[in-house]
Scaffold this active site. Structure first.
Site, PDB file in Angstrom:
ATOM      1  CG  ASP A 165      -1.939  -1.125   1.186  1.00 59.50           C
ATOM      2  OD1 ASP A 165      -1.771  -2.052   0.369  1.00 59.50           O
ATOM      3  OD2 ASP A 165      -2.877  -1.103   1.987  1.00 59.50           O
ATOM      4  CD  GLU A 397      -1.309  -5.531   8.799  1.00 62.39           C
ATOM      5  OE1 GLU A 397      -1.688  -5.132   7.684  1.00 62.39           O
ATOM      6  OE2 GLU A 397      -1.594  -4.944   9.865  1.00 62.39           O
TER       7      GLU A 397
END
Length: 431
Positions: A165, A397
């Site tokens: 991202d 994550e």
């Protein structure tokens, strides 16, 4: 650890699909679902198949698969369905609200991997037969709608479509933009440390690109003409080529479907040729992204630069150069493999999302890619580094690449009890 991984996957299951992380990501994400299904396949084949079938149920009439499927309303994530307005596209899915962007197309190799793991090949072949044509239609969508120059390289129109991202890869593109300042309430930073997430100004760029796409009702041709972000991404295209390979294998197993097999082979032949002539940078000895809007290569090295190994794209000579670059820039006794961005760059940030931390899904991709090219020792190092990190801090994550940062009370970054970290751990320990 195995039981903990299974417990996380079961806790994040939502009666037909999984959430990546309970509070931070309360919906179904496309490439997450692929990796999660691979983990489920090792102990609960029904969930593995259902994960993919639910994702494909949200496919649009034109073959497009959205990157987020909003199965229920939640106030813990922004931007939600009311901002994305995917319904503006005339062929959008009428059953599920979603985004109007996609993510790396991992579904093809996911269904092949599920079949390979399966102990009941007959039942899994029936699953393949139920799903494979939908995946083929998704690939057809890309080559028909996202390849305006007929190069065999498809574009992404938003950094979120890349999966990486807020990578420094996109900084030079954002410098060409001056989006308005949006007033909105971030939800992610209420769950995790803001220092580990994209900035508010970065979000202005993200939302502005979506608004431009919405203004054209998510029409691909108009997006190709007007979006300030238009990129040929080696990770995205490598996942598509790998999934093409997988569909060829599965169609050959099923029998018949000669025209589809020939189409897949034709797409891959063109794609791989363009990939190596356009995206391989001989100076950097790595694959790079191409900024289609501003007609220039983005001469930066990231974990995405090595992902073509997984799809069999590099020649043996290119593969050797890739390994040289990986070891010289990303290796060393003080670093875990593999940072998501070049640690020798001034843009490297070991704590901030895709600007430097280690991600288990990219490590998993590289583990298999290195094995395929015969770099067994390096593949094992990436596998052992991944498992060691997870053993030390748990299923987060993303993770710091610097070994010095791991103390007795260390934690990972981003979402905790993260589904694909747990799922791919299960696959790694089973290989």
């Amino acid at each position: 650890m195995k039981n903990k991984a299974i417990a996380i996957l079961d806790a994040n299951w939502r009666n037909g699909y999984s959430v990546p992380s309970k509070n931070l990501y309360p919906y179904q994400w496309l490439w997450d679902s692929g990796f999660i299904a691979i983990g489920f396949a090792h102990y609960d084949m029904d969930k593995a198949e259902k994960e993919i079938e639910t994702l494909l149920d949200a496919q649009w009439e034109n073959g497009f698969i959205p990157h987020i499927v909003f199965h229920q309303l939640s106030d813990s994530y922004f931007p939600g369905p009311n901002f994305h307005r995917a319904d503006l596209h005339p062929l959008s899915n009428k059953k599920y609200p979603s985004t109007g962007m996609t993510q790396p197309p991992v579904t093809g190799f996911t269904i092949e991997k599920i079949y390979q793991i399966s102990k009941d090949k007959k039942a899994s072949l029936n699953f393949i037969k139920r799903t494979i044509d939908k995946v083929f239609k998704n690939h057809e969508y890309f080559y028909n709608n996202r390849d305006p120059r007929n190069e065999g390289l498809v574009y992404i129109y938003h950094n979120w479509e890349s999966g990486t991202d807020n990578s420094p890869l996109w900084d030079s593109i954002f410098e060409t933009m001056n989006p308005p300042v949006y007033t909105f309430e971030r939800r992610d930073t209420s769950h995790v440390n803001p220092e580990e997430r994209p900035t508010q100004r970065e979000y202005d760029h993200y939302l502005h690109i979506i608004d431009i796409a919405k203004s054209h009702n998510y029409d691909d041709a108009k997006i190709a003409e007007h979006s300030p972000f238009l990129v040929q991404d080696p990770l995205f295209n490598a996942m598509l080529i790998k999934s093409n390979h997988a569909l060829i294998n599965m169609y050959e197993l099923i029998g018949g479907n000669e025209s589809k097999i020939e189409q897949l082979k034709s797409w891959n032949a063109k794609s791989i040729a363009s990939f190596n002539s356009k995206l391989y940078n001989k100076e950097l000895k790595a694959y790079v992204h191409y900024d289609l809007r501003n007609e220039r290569p983005i001469k930066l090295v990231s974990s995405s630069s090595f992902s073509p190994l997984y799809a069999g794209i590099p020649t043996k000579e290119q593969a050797a150069e890739l390994i040289e670059t990986m070891q010289s820039k990303f290796g060393g006794d003080s670093m875990y493999l593999l940072a998501s961005f070049d640690p020798t760059s001034e843009k490297f940030n070991p704590k901030k999302y895709w600007r430097g931390p280690v991600w288990i899904n990219l490590n998993w991709i590289l583990y298999y890619g290195l094995q395929d090219y015969g770099y067994k020792d390096l593949a094992q190092q990436i596998k052992f580094d991944s498992i060691e990190i997870l053993d030390k801090v748990g299923f987060y994550e993303y993770f710091d690449a610097r070994k010095s940062e791991y103390k007795a009370d260390s934690k990972g970054y981003g979402g905790s009890d993260f589904s694909w970290s747990a799922a791919l751990y299960l696959d790694l320990i089973n290989n």
